[in-house]
Design a protein around this motif. Structure first.
Motif, PDB file in Angstrom:
ATOM      1  N   ALA A  13       1.945   8.393   0.217  1.00 20.83           N
ATOM      2  CA  ALA A  13       0.873   9.388   0.320  1.00 20.83           C
ATOM      3  C   ALA A  13      -0.303   8.880   1.134  1.00 20.83           C
ATOM      4  CB  ALA A  13       0.402   9.782  -1.075  1.00 20.83           C
ATOM      5  N   LEU A  14      -0.382   7.569   1.333  1.00 21.22           N
ATOM      6  CA  LEU A  14      -1.477   6.989   2.099  1.00 21.22           C
ATOM      7  C   LEU A  14      -1.257   7.034   3.604  1.00 21.22           C
ATOM      8  CD1 LEU A  14      -2.143   3.768  -0.046  1.00 21.22           C
ATOM      9  CD2 LEU A  14      -3.495   5.885  -0.030  1.00 21.22           C
ATOM     10  N   VAL A  15      -0.033   7.338   4.037  1.00 21.63           N
ATOM     11  CA  VAL A  15       0.291   7.319   5.467  1.00 21.63           C
ATOM     12  C   VAL A  15      -0.591   8.309   6.225  1.00 21.63           C
ATOM     13  CG1 VAL A  15       2.072   7.822   7.182  1.00 21.63           C
ATOM     14  CG2 VAL A  15       2.653   6.543   5.114  1.00 21.63           C
ATOM     15  N   GLY A  18      -2.733   6.713  12.398  1.00 21.54           N
ATOM     16  CA  GLY A  18      -3.629   5.604  12.078  1.00 21.54           C
ATOM     17  C   GLY A  18      -3.019   4.697  11.028  1.00 21.54           C
ATOM     18  N   SER A  19      -3.851   3.904  10.405  1.00 20.10           N
ATOM     19  CA  SER A  19      -3.368   2.949   9.399  1.00 20.10           C
ATOM     20  C   SER A  19      -3.634   3.472   7.989  1.00 20.10           C
ATOM     21  CB  SER A  19      -4.070   1.611   9.593  1.00 20.10           C
ATOM     22  OG  SER A  19      -3.607   0.654   8.674  1.00 20.10           O
ATOM     23  N   ALA A  51       3.422   1.247   5.508  1.00 14.57           N
ATOM     24  CA  ALA A  51       3.587   1.676   4.120  1.00 14.57           C
ATOM     25  C   ALA A  51       4.840   1.050   3.518  1.00 14.57           C
ATOM     26  CB  ALA A  51       3.659   3.193   4.044  1.00 14.57           C
ATOM     27  N   VAL A  52       5.909   1.006   4.286  1.00 15.67           N
ATOM     28  CA  VAL A  52       7.140   0.382   3.791  1.00 15.67           C
ATOM     29  C   VAL A  52       6.907  -1.100   3.527  1.00 15.67           C
ATOM     30  CG1 VAL A  52       9.502  -0.263   4.399  1.00 15.67           C
ATOM     31  CG2 VAL A  52       8.681   2.059   4.855  1.00 15.67           C
ATOM     32  N   ALA A  53       6.151  -1.763   4.398  1.00 19.17           N
ATOM     33  CA  ALA A  53       5.832  -3.173   4.183  1.00 19.17           C
ATOM     34  C   ALA A  53       5.035  -3.347   2.886  1.00 19.17           C
ATOM     35  CB  ALA A  53       5.040  -3.714   5.369  1.00 19.17           C
ATOM     36  N   MET A  54       4.151  -2.408   2.583  1.00 19.30           N
ATOM     37  CA  MET A  54       3.387  -2.457   1.337  1.00 19.30           C
ATOM     38  C   MET A  54       4.309  -2.295   0.134  1.00 19.30           C
ATOM     39  SD  MET A  54       0.200  -0.092   2.666  1.00 19.30           S
ATOM     40  CE  MET A  54      -0.686  -0.001   1.114  1.00 19.30           C
TER      41      MET A  54
END
Length: 232
Positions: free
Chosen positions: A170-172, A177-178, A184-187
């Motif tokens: 949901a943060l994408v 942008g970032s 997000a997948v790395a997170m």
């Protein structure tokens, strides 16, 4: 009537009047004022200010409910005043006007939480316990008391499973942008690698395998469907 006798009658009349006044006062209902509903105040503050899909109001609700569930499963009694206040306010420093980007939000929140609880009816003798729970609510911190432990474990579990995926994706930024989708997948991978081992309570650890498996499956499916993330 002689003067001594008149004085006695007058004194008796005064005593009777005073006795009657005392009886009336005792019978009259005592004025009472409603105790402020500090929980409603805190809940309304969180709902109106904490607008973020990953660590906003709904996250506060889940943390509070899950912390209670975990403690009940472990037969641990918590101070619900402390847990409620800390659950709903633990991420307050991620939002204006309390945000301080130079300092960990846990430390900032612990420092300023009294400013929103004063005057609400919250029992301020418990404020240090609330500070401790907020300060240690992240999985990389060590909890200082039972309320801190179960809030921390609930918060950690909310980074895993389907809800963990939903929160991060949901943060994408839809405008590129970032974070973007690869970030997000790395997170998510970082959460998968770091969070499970840091869940400490018996009931919390019992929840880890299912949530870990959900996150692992999502990542495996995503890799398969995006040429190992190259077309993500």
């Amino acid at each position: 009537m002689n003067k001594p006798f008149a004085a006695i009658i007058s004194a008796l009349g005064l005593a009777a009047a005073l006795g009657l006044a005392a009886a009336i006062a005792a019978a009259a209902p005592t004025a009472s004022f409603p105790t402020p509903d500090w929980r409603a105040t805190v809940r309304e503050l969180a709902a109106s200010h904490f607008k973020n899909p990953a660590w906003g109001y709904s996250h506060c609700q889940r943390d509070y409910a899950l912390a209670r569930e975990l403690a009940a499963a472990d037969h641990v009694t918590l101070d619900d005043d402390v847990l409620f206040a800390a659950s709903y306010l633990h991420d307050m420093a991620a939002f204006a006007p309390w945000e301080d980007v130079k300092t960990d939000h846990s430390d900032v929140g612990a420092r300023v939480v009294d400013t929103v609880l004063k005057g609400t009816g919250f029992p301020m003798e418990k404020i240090d316990a609330v500070r401790g729970a907020i300060r240690t609510h992240m999985y990389y911190r060590d909890p200082v008391a039972a309320e801190a432990l179960y809030l921390r474990d609930a918060d950690a579990l909310d980074w895993l499973g389907a809800i963990g995926v939903a929160r991060i994706m949901a943060l994408v930024d839809p405008h590129g942008g970032s974070p973007d989708a690869p970030k997000a997948v790395a997170m998510l991978m970082d959460n998968l690698n770091k969070v499970p081992a840091r869940v400490l309570s018996p009931a919390g650890r019992a929840r880890v395998p299912e949530r870990k498996a959900e996150l692992e499956k999502f990542l495996a499916d995503l890799k398969r469907e995006t040429d190992d993330l190259h077309t993500l």
